[in-house]
Design a protein around this motif. Structure first.
Motif, PDB file in Angstrom:
ATOM      1  N   ASN A 139      20.723  33.060  52.612  1.00 32.78           N
ATOM      2  CA  ASN A 139      20.870  33.941  51.460  1.00 32.78           C
ATOM      3  C   ASN A 139      19.566  34.727  51.309  1.00 32.78           C
ATOM      4  O   ASN A 139      19.172  35.428  52.208  1.00 32.78           O
ATOM      5  N   ARG A 140      18.852  34.553  50.210  1.00 35.84           N
ATOM      6  CA  ARG A 140      17.598  35.280  50.035  1.00 35.84           C
ATOM      7  C   ARG A 140      16.385  34.389  50.242  1.00 35.84           C
ATOM      8  O   ARG A 140      15.247  34.821  50.069  1.00 35.84           O
ATOM      9  N   ASP A 141      16.629  33.147  50.596  1.00 39.71           N
ATOM     10  CA  ASP A 141      15.531  32.201  50.776  1.00 39.71           C
ATOM     11  C   ASP A 141      15.118  32.101  52.239  1.00 39.71           C
ATOM     12  O   ASP A 141      15.904  32.369  53.149  1.00 39.71           O
ATOM     13  N   LEU A 142      13.857  31.696  52.451  1.00 34.99           N
ATOM     14  CA  LEU A 142      13.353  31.404  53.789  1.00 34.99           C
ATOM     15  C   LEU A 142      13.172  29.900  53.896  1.00 34.99           C
ATOM     16  O   LEU A 142      12.347  29.314  53.191  1.00 34.99           O
ATOM     17  N   ILE A 143      13.933  29.278  54.773  1.00 32.45           N
ATOM     18  CA  ILE A 143      13.939  27.821  54.885  1.00 32.45           C
ATOM     19  C   ILE A 143      13.212  27.402  56.158  1.00 32.45           C
ATOM     20  O   ILE A 143      13.435  27.951  57.235  1.00 32.45           O
ATOM     21  N   VAL A 144      12.338  26.408  56.013  1.00 35.96           N
ATOM     22  CA  VAL A 144      11.574  25.901  57.148  1.00 35.96           C
ATOM     23  C   VAL A 144      12.489  25.077  58.047  1.00 35.96           C
ATOM     24  O   VAL A 144      13.103  24.104  57.605  1.00 35.96           O
ATOM     25  N   LYS A 145      12.546  25.450  59.320  1.00 38.34           N
ATOM     26  CA  LYS A 145      13.453  24.795  60.259  1.00 38.34           C
ATOM     27  C   LYS A 145      12.735  24.036  61.372  1.00 38.34           C
ATOM     28  O   LYS A 145      13.304  23.117  61.960  1.00 38.34           O
ATOM     29  N   TYR A 146      11.524  24.455  61.687  1.00 38.72           N
ATOM     30  CA  TYR A 146      10.751  23.777  62.740  1.00 38.72           C
ATOM     31  C   TYR A 146       9.272  23.909  62.408  1.00 38.72           C
ATOM     32  O   TYR A 146       8.809  24.955  61.933  1.00 38.72           O
ATOM     33  N   ILE A 147       8.523  22.839  62.694  1.00 40.81           N
ATOM     34  CA  ILE A 147       7.068  22.829  62.501  1.00 40.81           C
ATOM     35  C   ILE A 147       6.426  22.150  63.702  1.00 40.81           C
ATOM     36  O   ILE A 147       6.843  21.050  64.087  1.00 40.81           O
ATOM     37  N   GLY A 148       5.409  22.795  64.275  1.00 45.25           N
ATOM     38  CA  GLY A 148       4.671  22.101  65.332  1.00 45.25           C
ATOM     39  C   GLY A 148       4.122  22.994  66.418  1.00 45.25           C
ATOM     40  O   GLY A 148       3.652  24.103  66.158  1.00 45.25           O
ATOM     41  N   ALA A 149       4.194  22.493  67.645  1.00 38.77           N
ATOM     42  CA  ALA A 149       3.641  23.186  68.810  1.00 38.77           C
ATOM     43  C   ALA A 149       4.651  24.162  69.395  1.00 38.77           C
ATOM     44  O   ALA A 149       5.857  24.052  69.168  1.00 38.77           O
ATOM     45  N   ILE A 150       4.148  25.102  70.174  1.00 34.31           N
ATOM     46  CA  ILE A 150       5.022  26.047  70.863  1.00 34.31           C
ATOM     47  C   ILE A 150       5.832  25.333  71.940  1.00 34.31           C
ATOM     48  O   ILE A 150       7.034  25.533  72.083  1.00 34.31           O
ATOM     49  N   ASP A 151       5.155  24.457  72.686  1.00 33.60           N
ATOM     50  CA  ASP A 151       5.811  23.710  73.751  1.00 33.60           C
ATOM     51  C   ASP A 151       5.014  22.432  74.004  1.00 33.60           C
ATOM     52  O   ASP A 151       4.151  22.064  73.207  1.00 33.60           O
ATOM     53  N   ASP A 152       5.288  21.763  75.109  1.00 30.53           N
ATOM     54  CA  ASP A 152       4.657  20.463  75.355  1.00 30.53           C
ATOM     55  C   ASP A 152       3.454  20.539  76.296  1.00 30.53           C
ATOM     56  O   ASP A 152       3.026  19.519  76.853  1.00 30.53           O
ATOM     57  N   SER A 153       2.886  21.734  76.469  1.00 25.74           N
ATOM     58  CA  SER A 153       1.687  21.865  77.288  1.00 25.74           C
ATOM     59  C   SER A 153       0.712  22.789  76.569  1.00 25.74           C
ATOM     60  O   SER A 153       0.834  24.015  76.663  1.00 25.74           O
TER      61      SER A 153
END
Length: 199
Positions: free
Chosen positions: A146-160
């Motif tokens: 809708n009009r909200d921004l919901i956090v879906k992922y937090i962390g590193a770009i990848d595993d290296s």
């Protein structure tokens, strides 16, 4: 009740605890911000009316981990901006504590690398504590609901963290791909590896 008052009393004097209290978690609503871009213009997430979400990356000029991920950040923007998930890069470091992260040098670095996305200065360091960013780089994938921004992922770009040729799991790409497909994100958080944010 006394315990609650004690916690709030501490948040007034202990910035570390305050940041812990307000840091976003998966599924929470993220607030918009207004930060200065390297072109001198103020940028807010609300400016991107057609975006489906954002890949918000806290990064900087000086951290070897951040530098090692610059090409990957550029690639993320190239791949996902046309699909509605542009990169928004934010430098959270205090330039007085890290002279190589000054606004003028941010402009130089962006030109050298050919950044295709906003590179914003968190002046006064007001935004990164709300996100709970602790490293450069540290990524937060947001999706519009809708009009909200919901956090879906937090962390590193990848595993290296340093060697792109050693990547076996592309956490951010997997997360955004899942959102685009309307599927559940398999890994919603990972440990960010990088340099501590300079205060």
């Amino acid at each position: 009740l006394s315990t609650i008052f004690t916690v709030f009393a501490f948040t007034g004097v202990d910035s570390t605890l305050e940041r812990f209290v307000v840091s976003y978690t998966i599924g929470e609503k993220a607030e918009d911000f207004s930060l200065k871009n390297i072109d001198g213009k103020m940028v807010s997430l609300a400016d991107f009316e057609d975006a489906r979400g954002f890949i918000v990356v806290f990064t900087c000029n000086t951290c070897p981990y951040a530098v090692a991920n610059e090409d990957r950040i550029i690639a993320l923007d190239k791949k996902y901006k046309p699909l509605g998930f542009p990169v928004i890069a934010i430098n959270p470091n205090n330039p007085e504590a890290s002279s190589g992260d000054s606004f003028e040098l941010m402009k130089v670095r962006a030109a050298e690398k050919g950044f295709t996305f906003p590179y914003l200065l968190d002046e006064g360091q007001k935004v990164y504590p709300k996100y709970g960013a602790t490293k450069t780089p540290h990524v937060f994938v947001l999706e519009k609901e809708n009009r909200d921004l919901i956090v879906k992922y937090i962390g590193a770009i990848d595993d290296s963290s340093r060697d792109p040729s050693a990547v076996t799991k592309k956490y951010v790409e997997n997360a955004v791909d899942a959102l685009l497909a309307g599927q559940t994100i398999e890994t919603v958080s990972t440990r960010a590896i990088g340099c501590g944010i300079k205060n």
